[in-house]
Motif scaffolding. Structure first.
Motif, PDB file in Angstrom:
ATOM      1  N   GLN A  96      -0.512   1.839  15.327  1.00  0.00           N
ATOM      2  CA  GLN A  96      -0.384   2.057  13.996  1.00  0.00           C
ATOM      3  C   GLN A  96      -0.216   1.164  13.095  1.00  0.00           C
ATOM      4  OE1 GLN A  96       1.437   6.299  13.337  1.00  0.00           O
ATOM      5  NE2 GLN A  96      -0.932   6.736  13.065  1.00  0.00           N
ATOM      6  N   VAL A  97       0.330   0.082  13.612  1.00  0.00           N
ATOM      7  CA  VAL A  97       0.895  -1.060  12.612  1.00  0.00           C
ATOM      8  C   VAL A  97      -0.258  -1.511  11.752  1.00  0.00           C
ATOM      9  CG1 VAL A  97       1.970  -3.278  12.341  1.00  0.00           C
ATOM     10  CG2 VAL A  97       2.887  -1.673  13.965  1.00  0.00           C
ATOM     11  N   ALA A  98      -1.269  -1.753  12.285  1.00  0.00           N
ATOM     12  CA  ALA A  98      -2.275  -2.363  11.438  1.00  0.00           C
ATOM     13  C   ALA A  98      -2.964  -1.291  10.488  1.00  0.00           C
ATOM     14  CB  ALA A  98      -3.590  -2.659  12.499  1.00  0.00           C
ATOM     15  N   ASP A  99      -2.770  -0.135  10.847  1.00  0.00           N
ATOM     16  CA  ASP A  99      -3.332   0.893   9.965  1.00  0.00           C
ATOM     17  C   ASP A  99      -2.177   1.084   8.694  1.00  0.00           C
ATOM     18  OD1 ASP A  99      -5.346   1.540  11.466  1.00  0.00           O
ATOM     19  OD2 ASP A  99      -4.219   3.156  12.327  1.00  0.00           O
ATOM     20  N   VAL A 100      -0.936   0.985   8.918  1.00  0.00           N
ATOM     21  CA  VAL A 100       0.091   1.052   8.037  1.00  0.00           C
ATOM     22  C   VAL A 100      -0.007  -0.491   6.916  1.00  0.00           C
ATOM     23  CG1 VAL A 100       2.359   0.569   7.516  1.00  0.00           C
ATOM     24  CG2 VAL A 100       1.714   2.118   9.603  1.00  0.00           C
ATOM     25  N   VAL A 101      -0.204  -1.627   7.560  1.00  0.00           N
ATOM     26  CA  VAL A 101      -0.425  -2.617   6.525  1.00  0.00           C
ATOM     27  C   VAL A 101      -1.711  -2.614   5.740  1.00  0.00           C
ATOM     28  CG1 VAL A 101      -0.885  -5.071   6.856  1.00  0.00           C
ATOM     29  CG2 VAL A 101       0.668  -4.207   8.477  1.00  0.00           C
ATOM     30  N   ARG A 102      -2.894  -1.942   6.393  1.00  0.00           N
ATOM     31  CA  ARG A 102      -4.071  -1.887   5.538  1.00  0.00           C
ATOM     32  C   ARG A 102      -3.966  -0.710   4.505  1.00  0.00           C
ATOM     33  NH1 ARG A 102      -7.017  -0.142   9.152  1.00  0.00           N
ATOM     34  NH2 ARG A 102      -7.079   2.101   8.572  1.00  0.00           N
ATOM     35  N   LYS A 103      -3.116   0.449   4.821  1.00  0.00           N
ATOM     36  CA  LYS A 103      -2.844   1.297   3.585  1.00  0.00           C
ATOM     37  C   LYS A 103      -1.854   0.715   2.567  1.00  0.00           C
ATOM     38  CE  LYS A 103      -5.030   4.834   5.245  1.00  0.00           C
ATOM     39  NZ  LYS A 103      -6.426   5.477   4.399  1.00  0.00           N
ATOM     40  N   LEU A 104      -0.803  -0.149   2.936  1.00  0.00           N
ATOM     41  CA  LEU A 104      -0.056  -0.750   2.076  1.00  0.00           C
ATOM     42  C   LEU A 104      -0.666  -1.619   1.187  1.00  0.00           C
ATOM     43  CD1 LEU A 104       3.023  -1.205   4.393  1.00  0.00           C
ATOM     44  CD2 LEU A 104       3.009   0.284   2.402  1.00  0.00           C
ATOM     45  N   GLU A 124      -3.986  -1.549   0.256  1.00  0.00           N
ATOM     46  CA  GLU A 124      -4.987  -0.766  -0.666  1.00  0.00           C
ATOM     47  C   GLU A 124      -3.795  -0.064  -1.575  1.00  0.00           C
ATOM     48  OE1 GLU A 124      -6.540   2.174   1.891  1.00  0.00           O
ATOM     49  OE2 GLU A 124      -7.883   0.847   2.859  1.00  0.00           O
ATOM     50  N   ALA A 125      -2.673   0.112  -1.459  1.00  0.00           N
ATOM     51  CA  ALA A 125      -1.661   0.835  -2.440  1.00  0.00           C
ATOM     52  C   ALA A 125      -1.130  -0.298  -3.341  1.00  0.00           C
ATOM     53  CB  ALA A 125      -0.766   1.533  -1.861  1.00  0.00           C
ATOM     54  N   GLY A 126      -1.365  -1.708  -3.083  1.00  0.00           N
ATOM     55  CA  GLY A 126      -0.703  -2.782  -4.067  1.00  0.00           C
ATOM     56  C   GLY A 126       0.461  -3.107  -3.522  1.00  0.00           C
ATOM     57  N   VAL A 127       0.733  -2.732  -2.426  1.00  0.00           N
ATOM     58  CA  VAL A 127       2.261  -3.025  -1.798  1.00  0.00           C
ATOM     59  C   VAL A 127       2.302  -4.319  -1.185  1.00  0.00           C
ATOM     60  CG1 VAL A 127       4.139  -2.303  -0.495  1.00  0.00           C
ATOM     61  CG2 VAL A 127       2.979  -0.602  -1.706  1.00  0.00           C
ATOM     62  N   HIS A 128       2.943  -5.277  -1.544  1.00  0.00           N
ATOM     63  CA  HIS A 128       3.067  -6.563  -0.780  1.00  0.00           C
ATOM     64  C   HIS A 128       4.223  -6.758   0.178  1.00  0.00           C
ATOM     65  CE1 HIS A 128      -0.254  -7.715  -3.531  1.00  0.00           C
ATOM     66  NE2 HIS A 128       0.530  -7.352  -4.604  1.00  0.00           N
ATOM     67  N   LEU A 129       3.898  -7.097   1.438  1.00  0.00           N
ATOM     68  CA  LEU A 129       4.807  -7.234   2.319  1.00  0.00           C
ATOM     69  C   LEU A 129       5.749  -8.411   2.249  1.00  0.00           C
ATOM     70  CD1 LEU A 129       3.053  -5.299   5.209  1.00  0.00           C
ATOM     71  CD2 LEU A 129       5.081  -4.612   4.071  1.00  0.00           C
ATOM     72  N   GLN A 130       6.979  -8.479   2.382  1.00  0.00           N
ATOM     73  CA  GLN A 130       7.819  -9.535   2.436  1.00  0.00           C
ATOM     74  C   GLN A 130       8.209  -9.733   3.918  1.00  0.00           C
ATOM     75  OE1 GLN A 130      11.066  -8.812  -0.070  1.00  0.00           O
ATOM     76  NE2 GLN A 130      10.124 -10.157  -1.633  1.00  0.00           N
ATOM     77  N   HIS A 131       8.211  -8.549   4.601  1.00  0.00           N
ATOM     78  CA  HIS A 131       8.787  -8.598   6.241  1.00  0.00           C
ATOM     79  C   HIS A 131       8.434  -7.310   6.784  1.00  0.00           C
ATOM     80  CE1 HIS A 131      11.119  -9.614   9.602  1.00  0.00           C
ATOM     81  NE2 HIS A 131      11.261  -8.690   9.572  1.00  0.00           N
TER      82      HIS A 131
END
Length: 344
Positions: free
Chosen positions: A272-280, A282-289
């Motif tokens: 599900q990691v790929a789905d989590v990244v996509r949803k984040l 779409e919500a405008g959340v930018h991952l640092q790590h």
């Protein structure tokens, strides 16, 4: 069927208004290595001191090696070995002299002393240092000597109170191997530790203690399996926390994390990691790590207490459960080092 070598029932110890141990129940089977896992101040050493007759319980009962720790304290002491974290070893005596003194205290005949002493010194790797003063020993050598002293009378039950605290990695591994050998020879071992890896590597069963209470007990593998889902951890800018939590909560239950990071039990696993990244995204959340950890004892500890053992310096005070008034978990400032990690 013989009685288990360590049994505690509703064991309590107060120091004035401070409740150090709050009614613990334990049964350690013959031939087990039992790990008592928790942070500093959790009540581990106090419990061990009661079981080894060094402290009288405020209430409750305990039997060790078949004897009551209060009414038959002398018999308990004759049948156990104890290596405490703060054991006092005379620095002016040699290792061989200390073993000889310990043998006299336990009534071991002089005819058996040299053979027994030589065997123990060889077993803990101190034969070459036997005639040196303890003041010249390293920390690891002192711990190994303390272990030899606790074994001079061949006890069937051995208590080790944080035996590897402060040791370098090689000394720690050496002591682990010796504990395994002792156990293989039939010694029942109760080991207190604040190291997750130590409990995981050595113990057949563990009890997690927090603020004087046992909050989880079982085999390490079973405790980790009870967590189920792996923990996905993300690091983001603080102003995006609420949006990130909203997204992550759709994939599983939020879990305690360190300050600046958010964790979630990923019910669908690593797929599900790929789905989590996509949803984040779409919500405008930018991952640092981002990382995903297989279930570990630190996850078990966090699930049971609301904070991680690696962040225990910032644990809630006694009587608190780690939660704010609104039910959210207080952030931590240190990160767990254990568990298999996959990074993106």
């Amino acid at each position: 069927m013989s009685e288990s070598p360590i049994i505690a029932i509703d064991l309590v110890r107060h120091f004035g208004d401070v409740q150090a141990v709050k009614g613990i129940n334990l049964e350690i089977k013959e031939g087990e290595i039992f790990g008592f896992l928790g942070p500093n101040g959790a009540g581990k050493s106090t419990a061990v001191r009661m079981l080894t007759t060094l402290l009288r319980p405020t209430s409750g009962t305990a039997r060790v090696a078949g004897y009551d720790v209060v009414n038959q304290a002398d018999m308990v002491r004759r049948n156990i070995g104890v290596a405490l974290q703060d054991a006092a070893i005379d620095p002016l005596m040699t290792g061989a002299e200390l073993l000889a003194l310990q043998a006299v205290l336990y009534g071991i005949p002089a005819t058996s002393l040299k053979k027994r002493s030589d065997e123990l010194l060889e077993r803990v790797g101190l034969t070459a240092a036997a005639r040196r003063r303890v003041s010249t020993y390293s920390g690891g050598m002192r711990r190994r000597l303390d272990l030899a002293l606790s074994l001079i009378h061949q006890p069937k039950v051995l208590f080790l109170d944080e035996p590897t605290t402060g040791l370098d990695p090689m000394s720690r591994l050496t002591l682990w191997e010796e504990v395994r050998r002792l156990n293989k020879d039939g010694t029942t071992v109760m080991l207190t530790t604040q190291y997750l890896e130590e409990a995981d590597q050595l113990a057949d069963r563990i009890a997690i203690i927090d603020h004087g209470r046992i909050v989880r007990e079982g085999k390490p593998a079973d405790l980790k399996a009870s967590i189920g889902a792996p923990t996905l951890i993300i690091k983001i800018h603080a102003d995006q926390n609420e949006r990130a939590k909203s997204v992550l909560s759709t994939f599983g239950e939020l879990r305690p994390g360190v300050e600046g990071e958010i964790g979630v039990g990923l019910q669908g696993g690593a797929t599900q990691v790929a789905d989590v990244v996509r949803k984040l995204d779409e919500a405008g959340v930018h991952l640092q790590h981002l990382e995903i950890n297989e279930p570990s004892l630190d996850d078990v500890f966090a699930e049971a207490t609301g904070y991680r053992l690696e962040g225990s310096d910032n644990a809630p005070p006694a009587g608190d459960n780690g939660l704010r008034d609104n039910g959210t978990v207080e952030p931590l400032t240190k990160k767990s080092r254990w568990g298999r990690k996959q990074r993106r």
